[in-house]
Write a protein that holds these residues in place. Structure first.
Motif, PDB file in Angstrom:
ATOM      1  N   VAL A   7      23.947   3.952 -26.403  1.00  0.00           N
ATOM      2  CA  VAL A   7      24.884   3.378 -25.426  1.00  0.00           C
ATOM      3  C   VAL A   7      24.474   1.954 -25.108  1.00  0.00           C
ATOM      4  CG1 VAL A   7      25.813   3.594 -23.104  1.00  0.00           C
ATOM      5  CG2 VAL A   7      25.334   5.634 -24.455  1.00  0.00           C
ATOM      6  N   ILE A   8      23.168   1.777 -24.894  1.00  0.00           N
ATOM      7  CA  ILE A   8      22.709   0.429 -24.552  1.00  0.00           C
ATOM      8  C   ILE A   8      23.007  -0.532 -25.682  1.00  0.00           C
ATOM      9  CG2 ILE A   8      20.604  -0.949 -24.173  1.00  0.00           C
ATOM     10  CD1 ILE A   8      19.491   1.413 -22.623  1.00  0.00           C
ATOM     11  N   ARG A   9      22.833  -0.050 -26.907  1.00  0.00           N
ATOM     12  CA  ARG A   9      23.023  -0.942 -28.045  1.00  0.00           C
ATOM     13  C   ARG A   9      24.469  -1.310 -28.278  1.00  0.00           C
ATOM     14  NH1 ARG A   9      18.344   1.522 -30.714  1.00  0.00           N
ATOM     15  NH2 ARG A   9      19.645   3.210 -31.476  1.00  0.00           N
ATOM     16  N   THR A  10      25.411  -0.711 -27.525  1.00  0.00           N
ATOM     17  CA  THR A  10      26.813  -1.101 -27.697  1.00  0.00           C
ATOM     18  C   THR A  10      27.064  -2.508 -27.188  1.00  0.00           C
ATOM     19  OG1 THR A  10      27.285  -0.027 -25.607  1.00  0.00           O
ATOM     20  CG2 THR A  10      27.757   1.236 -27.610  1.00  0.00           C
ATOM     21  N   VAL A  11      26.176  -3.000 -26.312  1.00  0.00           N
ATOM     22  CA  VAL A  11      26.296  -4.388 -25.840  1.00  0.00           C
ATOM     23  C   VAL A  11      25.275  -5.222 -26.619  1.00  0.00           C
ATOM     24  CG1 VAL A  11      26.098  -5.896 -23.833  1.00  0.00           C
ATOM     25  CG2 VAL A  11      26.887  -3.544 -23.561  1.00  0.00           C
ATOM     26  N   PRO A  12      25.642  -6.410 -27.092  1.00  0.00           N
ATOM     27  CA  PRO A  12      24.661  -7.217 -27.847  1.00  0.00           C
ATOM     28  C   PRO A  12      23.473  -7.637 -26.975  1.00  0.00           C
ATOM     29  CG  PRO A  12      26.899  -8.100 -28.070  1.00  0.00           C
ATOM     30  CD  PRO A  12      26.977  -7.032 -27.043  1.00  0.00           C
ATOM     31  N   PHE A  60      22.351 -12.076 -18.784  1.00  0.00           N
ATOM     32  CA  PHE A  60      22.555 -11.406 -17.490  1.00  0.00           C
ATOM     33  C   PHE A  60      21.273 -11.384 -16.656  1.00  0.00           C
ATOM     34  CE2 PHE A  60      22.495  -7.267 -15.168  1.00  0.00           C
ATOM     35  CZ  PHE A  60      23.377  -7.663 -14.169  1.00  0.00           C
ATOM     36  N   SER A  61      20.165 -10.932 -17.291  1.00  0.00           N
ATOM     37  CA  SER A  61      18.946 -10.823 -16.466  1.00  0.00           C
ATOM     38  C   SER A  61      18.388 -12.193 -16.118  1.00  0.00           C
ATOM     39  CB  SER A  61      17.878  -9.951 -17.123  1.00  0.00           C
ATOM     40  OG  SER A  61      17.771 -10.226 -18.462  1.00  0.00           O
ATOM     41  N   SER A  62      18.552 -13.208 -16.973  1.00  0.00           N
ATOM     42  CA  SER A  62      18.123 -14.552 -16.599  1.00  0.00           C
ATOM     43  C   SER A  62      18.875 -14.998 -15.364  1.00  0.00           C
ATOM     44  CB  SER A  62      18.390 -15.539 -17.729  1.00  0.00           C
ATOM     45  OG  SER A  62      17.675 -15.160 -18.858  1.00  0.00           O
ATOM     46  N   ALA A  63      20.204 -14.779 -15.390  1.00  0.00           N
ATOM     47  CA  ALA A  63      21.016 -15.191 -14.241  1.00  0.00           C
ATOM     48  C   ALA A  63      20.544 -14.477 -12.984  1.00  0.00           C
ATOM     49  CB  ALA A  63      22.490 -14.869 -14.517  1.00  0.00           C
ATOM     50  N   LEU A  64      20.345 -13.165 -13.130  1.00  0.00           N
ATOM     51  CA  LEU A  64      19.907 -12.363 -11.988  1.00  0.00           C
ATOM     52  C   LEU A  64      18.566 -12.885 -11.449  1.00  0.00           C
ATOM     53  CD1 LEU A  64      21.487 -10.026 -10.929  1.00  0.00           C
ATOM     54  CD2 LEU A  64      20.028  -8.471 -12.221  1.00  0.00           C
ATOM     55  N   ALA A  95      16.459  -2.975 -22.117  1.00  0.00           N
ATOM     56  CA  ALA A  95      17.249  -3.430 -23.260  1.00  0.00           C
ATOM     57  C   ALA A  95      16.373  -3.586 -24.506  1.00  0.00           C
ATOM     58  CB  ALA A  95      17.918  -4.764 -22.914  1.00  0.00           C
ATOM     59  N   PHE A  96      15.257  -4.253 -24.328  1.00  0.00           N
ATOM     60  CA  PHE A  96      14.376  -4.447 -25.478  1.00  0.00           C
ATOM     61  C   PHE A  96      13.873  -3.123 -25.995  1.00  0.00           C
ATOM     62  CE2 PHE A  96      13.825  -8.986 -24.296  1.00  0.00           C
ATOM     63  CZ  PHE A  96      14.091  -9.519 -25.536  1.00  0.00           C
ATOM     64  N   SER A  97      13.539  -2.227 -25.055  1.00  0.00           N
ATOM     65  CA  SER A  97      13.038  -0.915 -25.447  1.00  0.00           C
ATOM     66  C   SER A  97      14.057  -0.198 -26.339  1.00  0.00           C
ATOM     67  CB  SER A  97      12.753  -0.112 -24.180  1.00  0.00           C
ATOM     68  OG  SER A  97      12.480   1.206 -24.510  1.00  0.00           O
ATOM     69  N   ALA A  98      15.315  -0.271 -25.957  1.00  0.00           N
ATOM     70  CA  ALA A  98      16.358   0.412 -26.734  1.00  0.00           C
ATOM     71  C   ALA A  98      16.540  -0.244 -28.090  1.00  0.00           C
ATOM     72  CB  ALA A  98      17.667   0.392 -25.942  1.00  0.00           C
ATOM     73  N   TYR A  99      16.563  -1.567 -28.104  1.00  0.00           N
ATOM     74  CA  TYR A  99      16.805  -2.263 -29.369  1.00  0.00           C
ATOM     75  C   TYR A  99      15.649  -2.115 -30.343  1.00  0.00           C
ATOM     76  CZ  TYR A  99      21.289  -4.431 -28.646  1.00  0.00           C
ATOM     77  OH  TYR A  99      22.610  -4.619 -28.503  1.00  0.00           O
ATOM     78  N   ARG A 100      14.450  -2.003 -29.853  1.00  0.00           N
ATOM     79  CA  ARG A 100      13.294  -1.919 -30.757  1.00  0.00           C
ATOM     80  C   ARG A 100      12.818  -0.481 -30.954  1.00  0.00           C
ATOM     81  NH1 ARG A 100      10.773  -7.193 -30.894  1.00  0.00           N
ATOM     82  NH2 ARG A 100       8.913  -6.200 -31.746  1.00  0.00           N
ATOM     83  N   SER A 101      13.529   0.461 -30.346  1.00  0.00           N
ATOM     84  CA  SER A 101      13.175   1.896 -30.440  1.00  0.00           C
ATOM     85  C   SER A 101      11.719   2.143 -30.039  1.00  0.00           C
ATOM     86  CB  SER A 101      13.400   2.423 -31.870  1.00  0.00           C
ATOM     87  OG  SER A 101      14.699   2.134 -32.251  1.00  0.00           O
ATOM     88  N   ASP A 102      11.337   1.478 -28.983  1.00  0.00           N
ATOM     89  CA  ASP A 102       9.940   1.620 -28.516  1.00  0.00           C
ATOM     90  C   ASP A 102       9.970   2.078 -27.067  1.00  0.00           C
ATOM     91  OD1 ASP A 102       7.343   1.422 -27.769  1.00  0.00           O
ATOM     92  OD2 ASP A 102       7.095  -0.705 -28.266  1.00  0.00           O
ATOM     93  N   PRO A 103       9.494   3.300 -26.752  1.00  0.00           N
ATOM     94  CA  PRO A 103       9.619   3.822 -25.382  1.00  0.00           C
ATOM     95  C   PRO A 103       8.710   3.135 -24.363  1.00  0.00           C
ATOM     96  CG  PRO A 103       8.390   5.338 -26.740  1.00  0.00           C
ATOM     97  CD  PRO A 103       8.830   4.243 -27.638  1.00  0.00           C
TER      98      PRO A 103
END
Lengths: 653, 109
Positions: B7-12, B19-23, B57-65
């Protein structure tokens, strides 16, 4: 090559040997901790009792030693220092010399302890006094009993410390404290020489224990007369110079009279100052291998004997006269050592201990009776008020002047006979010193005990003979000073020289190197009688001159402010030696200390230390304005700092 | 049901970064500009959560828990911090009748 006779091990004597020094130490510990809390009677009992016990043990050891065939033995208590090649055991060597010194130190020490119980009875620090005296006994016994040079050094330093403590015993008086410091500092100079001598012995022989050093010295004939032997013996002699008050390190001893009189008797006349002689006799093998040093010792001894005797002629303080006479007699002993008459020197040590302790204690009794007056110009006519003191003092004076049959006659005569064989010139000067000795001692006696009383009315009322606790030691010492000489009746009177025979095994090695000095005196009987006759005649003439001057003509030495003839003035002011030392050594040292203080200490060291402090204070004072208390400002600084760190990390790291 | 990483990976990934930089920047600006202690506090939370999003986000993209575990730790720490921080703010309010940080300038020099 020498036959080696090593002392055997006799471990069963360990406890007794250990008890001899340990008992006074226990006395020191109890009296020192209980000062002012223990009752005076108990303090005196402990102080004297422990020394008496040591004396009795020493007597037992002596009996055991002689009945066991007079074979020297060692007793090791434990391994003390063990570093590589250096093995120093805490062990005792019991031989003729040790027993000789043991009996003398504990015997005379006991008498003086008893005397002190009376002399110091009015002092508030009674316990402290006895504690120091006992500590002194402990150190002195360690000095004479140790079986190696390091143990001797420990005792050597110990007696130096006790000497310092006891000279400055009345430490409320600044002059006394200065005298104590002077004694301590001058002794340190000698101790440095002694210490270097021990180092050199270790380097040369690889050991510091007496039996090993002497055996290896005797087995190495190549060392005879070598530079290294001369260096070792000269360095050891520097140590002896300091402890036994020889030129140039003698000026502390007269000042040391600031201490209580029993201290002067025990430490500065009978025992400690003879440690130098003990050391030289103990190392006789080394000294015999360095004839140059021996000649030097003889010259120094003779010069000291003469110089001190001339100063003694003009002193007016009863204890100062005795102090200079001690220096002079010590000079005699070194003169004897220099001409290799070791046994005669020791014989004189013994008789000197008897009569000089007697004289000092007698002087103490006079001072006690005169309410602490020490100036003989204010005494006179004390013969009637102090009969026992007078009689014993007279015996002491006769003994020191060398009038037969008192102890001093035999030892001094034997000594002078050896000097005569060595050099006629030295003998003449020795005789001159002997003449002056008789003169100033009788001057002292006549001014103190004869004529009319010259003190104040209050002192006259106070005059009293000392209590029995003080007079009994005087009487015992007087008996010893009278008959002590019979221990060494010369062969010319057809008797055995007891001391000479007893001590002769000490020189086994030395005889192998140079036998000449140990042969019996080979003067014809006529010469020997002549020598005795001359020295007695000289003493008698000196006594007569003193009698005419101070009894018949009633001369009283000039008061302090009188103008004196130049020569008299020079002698009265001790040749201005103290002033000379002050100008040559003390002042420059003080000036240097001052300079170092001003420049190195204040400017450099303090500058750095205070500079660091000032820098920290200054930066703190400046930086504190950053802490404004505004939280918004802190947050901003924090954020910008993190940004900066990230920035730097990104571009530089 | 799809796996959460999918699900997370559906967004680039770039979008998460923007988003998080802005936040995060909003958080910083809030901390620097606001005077109310509670708001500053909320801004700090905002910054923490910006980081959390990025980690997830990084965790999901790199498959690292590991990244997700880290998120849990940050949450726990943030909760503890809130606990202490709010207590302090309550105390400040009791003393000053206000939560304005500019009034808190007594601790200096």
């Amino acid at each position: 090559m020498q036959e080696i006779v090593m002392p055997f091990d006799k471990q069963e004597m360990a406890l007794l040997c250990l008890l001899i020094p340990l008992l006074p130490f226990i006395g020191f510990a109890i009296n020192g901790l209980g000062n002012r809390k223990l009752p005076k009677g108990l303090v005196g009992l402990l102080g004297c009792g422990t020394v008496l016990a040591s004396f009795l043990i020493a007597v037992y050891l002596f009996m055991d030693f002689t009945s066991g065939g007079s074979r020297p033995y060692t007793v090791s208590i434990y391994d003390w220092i063990s570093v590589g090649r250096l093995q120093i055991g805490f062990s005792f060597l019991i031989d003729q010399l040790t027993l000789f010194m043991l009996l003398m130190v504990t015997g005379i020490g006991f008498l003086i302890h008893v005397y002190s119980a009376g002399y110091m009875s009015h002092d508030e620090n009674y316990g402290k006094f006895f504690a120091y005296l006992n500590l002194f006994m402990f150190s002195m016994l360690l000095l004479v009993m140790g079986s190696n040079y390091v143990m001797m050094f420990v005792g050597w330093e110990g007696v130096g410390l006790c000497s310092y403590l006891l000279i400055g015993f009345w430490n409320k008086n600044t002059n006394y404290n200065n005298a104590a410091k002077k004694a301590f500092v001058m002794n340190r100079i000698g101790d440095l020489g002694f210490l270097l001598g021990i180092f050199l012995i270790f380097i040369t022989f690889g050991s510091v224990s007496y039996p090993e050093v002497f055996a290896s010295a005797a087995q190495t004939p190549g060392l005879n007369g070598s530079t290294v032997m001369i260096s070792i013996t000269l360095l050891l002699f520097v140590g002896a110079m300091g402890k036994s008050a020889q030129i140039p390190l003698f000026t502390w001893l007269p000042d040391a009279m600031a201490g209580p009189t029993p201290v002067s008797a025990l430490i500065h006349a009978a025992t400690m100052v003879t440690a130098g002689i003990y050391m030289v006799v103990r190392s006789n093998v080394l000294f015999i291998m360095a004839p140059t040093t021996l000649e030097f010792i003889a010259v120094i001894g003779l010069a000291t004997a003469l110089l001190a005797a001339t100063i003694g002629l003009a002193q007016n303080d009863i204890k100062k006269v005795l102090a200079y006479s001690t220096v002079s007699q010590l000079g005699y002993m070194f003169l004897a050592l220099g001409v290799m008459a070791f046994s005669s020197s020791l014989f004189h040590v013994l008789t000197h201990a008897f009569f000089k302790a007697l004289l000092f204690l007698g002087a103490g009794s006079v001072i006690h009776a005169m309410s602490n007056e020490q100036d003989i110009r204010n005494m006179g006519g004390l013969r009637k008020a102090l009969p026992i003191t007078f009689l014993t003092f007279l015996i002491g004076t006769l003994a020191i002047s060398g009038i037969p049959p008192f102890a001093g006659f035999f030892s001094k005569d034997e000594l002078l006979a050896h000097v005569f064989m060595h050099s006629k010139v030295m003998w003449f000067f020795g005789l001159l010193a002997s003449f002056m000795t008789s003169f100033y001692m009788f001057r002292l006696l006549f001014l103190t005990f004869f004529g009319s009383f010259r003190g104040t009315e209050a002192q006259r009322h106070h005059l009293h003979e000392s209590p029995a606790v003080m007079t009994i030691p005087l009487i015992v010492l007087a008996i010893l000073a009278t008959f002590g000489g019979f221990l060494g009746i010369p062969a010319v009177f057809g008797a055995d020289h007891f001391i000479g025979n007893y001590l002769s095994p000490l020189y086994t090695y030395a005889k192998g190197i140079n036998a000449t000095p140990f042969e019996p005196i080979h003067l014809s009987h006529e010469t020997e009688y002549l020598l005795m006759g001359i020295s007695v005649a000289v003493a008698v003439v000196a006594i007569i001159i003193a009698y005419v001057m101070y009894v018949k003509k009633n001369t009283v030495p000039a008061p302090e402010d009188a103008r004196l003839a130049p020569a008299h003035n020079l002698v009265y002011h001790k040749y201005y030696i103290d002033e000379l030392y002050n100008a040559l050594i003390v002042r420059p040292l003080m000036w240097m200390s001052g300079a170092f203080h001003r420049f190195v200490d204040v400017v450099l060291v303090d500058g750095v230390v205070n500079g660091v402090g000032k820098f920290v204070m200054l930066s703190g004072r400046t930086l504190r304005y950053a802490q404004s208390g505004a939280i918004g400002f802190y947050l901003m600084v924090m954020v910008f700092s993190i940004v900066l760190i990230l920035f730097l990390n990104f571009f530089i790291g | 049901m799809n796996q959460i990483p999918e699900v997370i990976r559906t967004v680039p990934l770039e979008y998460y970064l923007y988003f998080s930089s802005a936040l995060f920047v909003i958080g910083i600006i809030g901390v620097l500009t606001r005077r109310n202690a509670i708001v500053i506090f909320m801004c700090v939370e905002l910054m923490l959560n910006a980081v959390n999003i990025l980690l997830a986000a990084f965790s999901a993209y790199r498959s690292d828990p590991t990244g997700q575990v880290f998120v849990f730790f940050i949450m726990a720490v943030a909760a503890a911090e809130v606990c202490v921080g709010l207590a302090i703010i309550v105390m400040i309010y009791r003393n000053l009748r206000s939560t304005d940080v500019q009034l808190l300038n007594h601790l200096k020099w």
